[in-house]
Design a protein around this motif. Structure first.
Motif, PDB file in Angstrom:
ATOM      1  N   ALA A   1       0.856  -1.191   0.000  1.00 51.29           N
ATOM      2  CA  ALA A   1       0.000   0.000   0.000  1.00 51.29           C
ATOM      3  C   ALA A   1       0.890   1.239   0.000  1.00 51.29           C
ATOM      4  CB  ALA A   1      -0.946  -0.006   1.201  1.00 51.29           C
ATOM      5  N   PHE A   2       0.260   2.390  -0.226  1.00 51.90           N
ATOM      6  CA  PHE A   2       0.972   3.661  -0.332  1.00 51.90           C
ATOM      7  C   PHE A   2       0.197   4.698   0.469  1.00 51.90           C
ATOM      8  CE2 PHE A   2       2.167   7.633  -2.535  1.00 51.90           C
ATOM      9  CZ  PHE A   2       3.547   7.476  -2.653  1.00 51.90           C
ATOM     10  N   VAL A   3       0.906   5.575   1.196  1.00 52.67           N
ATOM     11  CA  VAL A   3       0.272   6.596   2.032  1.00 52.67           C
ATOM     12  C   VAL A   3       0.213   7.923   1.287  1.00 52.67           C
ATOM     13  CG1 VAL A   3       0.512   7.992   4.134  1.00 52.67           C
ATOM     14  CG2 VAL A   3       1.008   5.536   4.201  1.00 52.67           C
TER      15      VAL A   3
ATOM     16  N   MET B   1      -5.963  13.292  -5.954  1.00 52.14           N
ATOM     17  CA  MET B   1      -4.594  12.778  -5.933  1.00 52.14           C
ATOM     18  C   MET B   1      -4.596  11.272  -5.704  1.00 52.14           C
ATOM     19  SD  MET B   1      -2.737  15.740  -3.633  1.00 52.14           S
ATOM     20  CE  MET B   1      -1.070  15.122  -3.890  1.00 52.14           C
ATOM     21  N   ALA B   2      -5.456  10.805  -4.807  1.00 51.87           N
ATOM     22  CA  ALA B   2      -5.480   9.388  -4.449  1.00 51.87           C
ATOM     23  C   ALA B   2      -5.888   8.509  -5.627  1.00 51.87           C
ATOM     24  CB  ALA B   2      -6.421   9.158  -3.267  1.00 51.87           C
ATOM     25  N   VAL B   3      -6.838   8.973  -6.434  1.00 56.57           N
ATOM     26  CA  VAL B   3      -7.277   8.176  -7.587  1.00 56.57           C
ATOM     27  C   VAL B   3      -6.118   7.963  -8.554  1.00 56.57           C
ATOM     28  CG1 VAL B   3      -8.688   8.250  -9.680  1.00 56.57           C
ATOM     29  CG2 VAL B   3      -9.734   8.721  -7.465  1.00 56.57           C
ATOM     30  N   VAL B   4      -5.375   9.030  -8.837  1.00 58.71           N
ATOM     31  CA  VAL B   4      -4.233   8.925  -9.750  1.00 58.71           C
ATOM     32  C   VAL B   4      -3.185   7.968  -9.192  1.00 58.71           C
ATOM     33  CG1 VAL B   4      -2.355  10.217 -10.822  1.00 58.71           C
ATOM     34  CG2 VAL B   4      -4.636  11.231 -10.662  1.00 58.71           C
ATOM     35  N   LEU B   5      -2.875   8.106  -7.905  1.00 60.54           N
ATOM     36  CA  LEU B   5      -1.845   7.273  -7.290  1.00 60.54           C
ATOM     37  C   LEU B   5      -2.295   5.819  -7.189  1.00 60.54           C
ATOM     38  CD1 LEU B   5      -0.693   9.728  -4.486  1.00 60.54           C
ATOM     39  CD2 LEU B   5       0.581   9.085  -6.540  1.00 60.54           C
ATOM     40  N   THR B   6      -3.569   5.595  -6.889  1.00 64.36           N
ATOM     41  CA  THR B   6      -4.074   4.219  -6.795  1.00 64.36           C
ATOM     42  C   THR B   6      -3.917   3.491  -8.120  1.00 64.36           C
ATOM     43  OG1 THR B   6      -5.683   4.853  -5.103  1.00 64.36           O
ATOM     44  CG2 THR B   6      -6.084   2.789  -6.246  1.00 64.36           C
ATOM     45  N   TYR B   7      -4.295   4.172  -9.194  1.00 65.96           N
ATOM     46  CA  TYR B   7      -4.195   3.530 -10.506  1.00 65.96           C
ATOM     47  C   TYR B   7      -2.739   3.282 -10.892  1.00 65.96           C
ATOM     48  CZ  TYR B   7      -4.629   2.431 -15.393  1.00 65.96           C
ATOM     49  OH  TYR B   7      -4.537   1.790 -16.595  1.00 65.96           O
ATOM     50  N   ALA B   8      -1.905   4.278 -10.713  1.00 64.82           N
ATOM     51  CA  ALA B   8      -0.508   4.158 -11.143  1.00 64.82           C
ATOM     52  C   ALA B   8       0.246   3.135 -10.318  1.00 64.82           C
ATOM     53  CB  ALA B   8       0.186   5.515 -11.051  1.00 64.82           C
ATOM     54  N   ALA B   9      -0.022   3.097  -9.006  1.00 61.75           N
ATOM     55  CA  ALA B   9       0.717   2.197  -8.131  1.00 61.75           C
ATOM     56  C   ALA B   9       0.148   0.796  -8.127  1.00 61.75           C
ATOM     57  CB  ALA B   9       0.712   2.755  -6.700  1.00 61.75           C
ATOM     58  N   SER B  10      -1.122   0.673  -8.525  1.00 52.94           N
ATOM     59  CA  SER B  10      -1.824  -0.622  -8.490  1.00 52.94           C
ATOM     60  C   SER B  10      -1.823  -1.218  -7.092  1.00 52.94           C
ATOM     61  CB  SER B  10      -1.196  -1.606  -9.499  1.00 52.94           C
ATOM     62  OG  SER B  10      -1.333  -1.113 -10.811  1.00 52.94           O
ATOM     63  N   VAL B  11      -1.815  -0.344  -6.090  1.00 53.23           N
ATOM     64  CA  VAL B  11      -1.961  -0.772  -4.699  1.00 53.23           C
ATOM     65  C   VAL B  11      -2.919   0.202  -4.021  1.00 53.23           C
ATOM     66  CG1 VAL B  11       0.350  -1.800  -4.514  1.00 53.23           C
ATOM     67  CG2 VAL B  11       0.013   0.615  -3.901  1.00 53.23           C
ATOM     68  N   PRO B  12      -3.524  -0.198  -2.900  1.00 52.03           N
ATOM     69  CA  PRO B  12      -4.402   0.728  -2.184  1.00 52.03           C
ATOM     70  C   PRO B  12      -3.629   1.948  -1.695  1.00 52.03           C
ATOM     71  CG  PRO B  12      -4.692  -1.532  -1.395  1.00 52.03           C
ATOM     72  CD  PRO B  12      -3.480  -1.527  -2.270  1.00 52.03           C
TER      73      PRO B  12
ATOM     74  N   VAL C   1     -14.913   5.922   0.666  1.00 51.36           N
ATOM     75  CA  VAL C   1     -13.507   5.621   0.920  1.00 51.36           C
ATOM     76  C   VAL C   1     -13.229   5.669   2.416  1.00 51.36           C
ATOM     77  CG1 VAL C   1     -12.726   6.566  -1.297  1.00 51.36           C
ATOM     78  CG2 VAL C   1     -12.794   8.043   0.719  1.00 51.36           C
ATOM     79  N   GLU C   2     -12.148   5.019   2.808  1.00 47.80           N
ATOM     80  CA  GLU C   2     -11.647   5.165   4.176  1.00 47.80           C
ATOM     81  C   GLU C   2     -10.841   6.461   4.251  1.00 47.80           C
ATOM     82  OE1 GLU C   2      -9.292   1.876   5.442  1.00 47.80           O
ATOM     83  OE2 GLU C   2     -10.883   0.401   5.137  1.00 47.80           O
ATOM     84  N   PHE C   3     -11.062   7.205   5.313  1.00 44.98           N
ATOM     85  CA  PHE C   3     -10.331   8.450   5.514  1.00 44.98           C
ATOM     86  C   PHE C   3      -9.952   8.564   6.978  1.00 44.98           C
ATOM     87  CE2 PHE C   3     -10.253  12.912   6.813  1.00 44.98           C
ATOM     88  CZ  PHE C   3      -9.326  13.424   5.923  1.00 44.98           C
ATOM     89  N   TYR C   4      -8.703   8.958   7.239  1.00 48.79           N
ATOM     90  CA  TYR C   4      -8.204   9.032   8.604  1.00 48.79           C
ATOM     91  C   TYR C   4      -7.678  10.438   8.887  1.00 48.79           C
ATOM     92  CZ  TYR C   4      -8.411   3.976   8.134  1.00 48.79           C
ATOM     93  OH  TYR C   4      -8.849   2.693   7.919  1.00 48.79           O
ATOM     94  N   SER C   5      -7.762  10.839  10.157  1.00 43.49           N
ATOM     95  CA  SER C   5      -7.295  12.165  10.570  1.00 43.49           C
ATOM     96  C   SER C   5      -5.935  12.062  11.249  1.00 43.49           C
ATOM     97  CB  SER C   5      -8.298  12.811  11.528  1.00 43.49           C
ATOM     98  OG  SER C   5      -8.380  12.079  12.743  1.00 43.49           O
ATOM     99  N   SER C   6      -5.186  13.171  11.199  1.00 42.27           N
ATOM    100  CA  SER C   6      -3.863  13.178  11.837  1.00 42.27           C
ATOM    101  C   SER C   6      -3.488  14.605  12.186  1.00 42.27           C
ATOM    102  CB  SER C   6      -2.803  12.590  10.899  1.00 42.27           C
ATOM    103  OG  SER C   6      -2.533  13.477   9.819  1.00 42.27           O
ATOM    104  N   HIS C   7      -2.603  14.741  13.153  1.00 50.86           N
ATOM    105  CA  HIS C   7      -1.974  16.026  13.433  1.00 50.86           C
ATOM    106  C   HIS C   7      -0.715  15.788  14.250  1.00 50.86           C
ATOM    107  CE1 HIS C   7      -4.762  15.675  17.014  1.00 50.86           C
ATOM    108  NE2 HIS C   7      -3.636  15.990  17.643  1.00 50.86           N
ATOM    109  N   GLU C   8       0.087  16.840  14.357  1.00 51.36           N
ATOM    110  CA  GLU C   8       1.289  16.742  15.179  1.00 51.36           C
ATOM    111  C   GLU C   8       0.899  16.743  16.654  1.00 51.36           C
ATOM    112  OE1 GLU C   8       5.568  19.001  16.041  1.00 51.36           O
ATOM    113  OE2 GLU C   8       4.248  19.716  14.434  1.00 51.36           O
TER     114      GLU C   8
END
Length: 449
Positions: free
Chosen positions: A64-66, A94-105, A229-236
């Motif tokens: 997978a790719f982050v 951005m995620a759609v482009v990366l998902t297709y190109a990487a062929s990973v989630p 889609v799955e979506f997660y939150s983050s912060h410092e």
């Protein structure tokens, strides 16, 4: 594990040096505010944090790719439906482009719903002979350069919590309610390709995605699979009183989770092994990250692994490198080589923003998109040479057409910066620059497969 023993561990950080903490005027008011925060409902849940940990474990295995991104510093005024929707839209594109190109989630993590505090290089700011406390993010004080605005106000911690809740509710509604439908997001990308001056470069990938969607539809693929889609939150994890107040003991596992976000990270300024931030994060069970700058040694990285993930739990620890375009090709290989030899399960993510900041003649802090792209290219080159997995990118962007970074398909030059320079802290990529980056990262990822 008893609640009492866990609570004791969670407060051990109080006896250690805690950098980048505000000087609050009234400790009693801070105690009252954090007590109120401790009584509030969780913003996220332990099960969601564990699900993200599983997704990041896939990243450590190269499966997978982050994609992690959002504002440098969120503002209370920016917690609107339009602003959240625009950021989420850009992240999904951005995620759609990366998902297709990487062929990973692609694991989608927003710098959203909690990024209201920022470390500063100096505790004060001076203008025209007037010295006031530095702006530390809306969770601490205001941006306006006045004595009243710059007062460190603990009541702002409560507002940060409520704005985070609003943002998370919007994100959940958008990502589950049809807004994130794969076919719609692809249509947005087709629109970008048609209008972008650099669009011809992306026509091939966009066309391939279109044919893939047509093929799946012809095969009778269930449209519901494309609906959310799955979506997660983050912060410092910067303000320790806030993070501690939002830490809960999970009723099912008896383990502590910081329920302010799914994913927390430590910055370059707060990752000291003997410091309060590392001590706090080592006790919570969320997936966590650490920013690593160009001065980080391989031994530093191994010591952080031993401190923060001694059991070697896959998905628990992510290293987010922020080296600078001119340093990444020399500074990163020794870290990866030694960590890889140790067998530690680490997700490697590239932050190409923070090492490439400079001041324009106008006085604006900015970044060149070419330097950002060069650092990402160096990140992929290093991993390709070592046979390891380039696990993702971590960027600062907005869904608005700001003029904060120079370059891109619709080129912004230094003389344009003043037109829409709206960031509360560091310069962000605008929507067009972010999509330029996504298509270029897609090309780089294809070369590594």
């Amino acid at each position: 594990m008893s609640t009492s023993s866990v609570t004791g561990d969670l407060d051990a950080w109080r006896a250690l040096p805690a950098l980048q903490q505000p000087d609050w005027d009234d400790p009693a008011e801070v105690r009252a505010v954090t007590a109120e925060l401790a009584a509030q409902p969780p913003l996220v849940f332990a099960g969601e944090c564990e699900l993200l940990k599983g997704r990041l474990a896939e990243v450590t295995r190269g499966e997978a790719f982050v994609l992690q991104g959002g504002d440098c510093a969120e503002t209370f005024a920016g917690s609107t439906a339009d602003a959240v929707r625009n950021k989420l839209k850009t992240l999904l594109q951005m995620a759609v482009v990366l998902t297709y190109a990487a062929s990973v989630p692609v694991v989608k993590i927003g710098r959203m719903a909690g990024q209201f505090a920022k470390p500063r290089s100096k505790p004060v700011e001076t203008r025209g002979g007037v010295e006031l406390p530095a702006y530390r993010g809306d969770a601490v004080n205001g941006f306006d350069f006045t004595e009243e605005s710059r007062r460190n106000d603990p009541q702002r911690l409560l507002k940060a919590y409520h704005c985070s809740a609003v943002t998370l509710n919007l994100c959940r509604a958008f990502t589950k309610g049809g807004y994130a439908d794969l076919r719609q997001v692809h249509a947005w990308n087709q629109d970008f390709v048609a209008q972008s001056p650099a669009g011809r470069r992306y026509e091939q990938v966009a066309g391939e995605i279109d044919r893939a969607l047509t093929f799946m539809k012809a095969c009778g693929a269930n449209p519901d699979e494309f609906h959310g889609v799955e979506f997660y939150s983050s912060h410092e994890a910067l303000l320790l009183e806030y993070e501690r107040a939002l830490t809960r003991i999970d009723s099912l596992s008896g383990r502590p989770y910081d329920v302010s976000a799914h994913f927390l990270w430590l910055g370059e300024r707060t990752r000291q092994l003997d410091g309060a931030h590392v001590e706090f994060l080592r006790h919570i069970r969320n997936p966590i990250g650490v920013k690593l700058g160009p001065t980080t040694s391989a031994d530093d990285a191994l010591a952080l692994i031993e401190r923060l993930n001694p059991e070697g739990e896959p998905g628990r620890l992510t290293f987010i490198t922020r080296m600078g375009a001119g340093k990444i090709r020399d500074a990163l290989p020794p870290l990866i080589e030694k960590v890889h030899r140790s067998g530690a399960p680490i997700a490697w993510v590239c932050d190409p923003m923070h090492g490439n900041t400079f001041e324009a003649p106008s006085g604006h802090k900015t970044r060149r998109l070419d330097a950002v792209l060069d650092e990402v290219a160096g990140f992929f080159e290093v991993h390709r040479a070592l046979g390891t997995h380039p696990g993702g990118i971590h960027i600062e962007f907005t869904g608005d057409d700001v003029t904060e970074c120079v370059g891109g398909g619709r080129p912004i030059v230094e003389d344009d910066l003043h037109q829409r320079y709206e960031t509360a802290c560091d310069p962000r990529l605008n929507r067009g620059q972010s999509l330029d980056l996504a298509f270029m990262v897609a090309e780089l990822y294809r070369e590594t497969r």
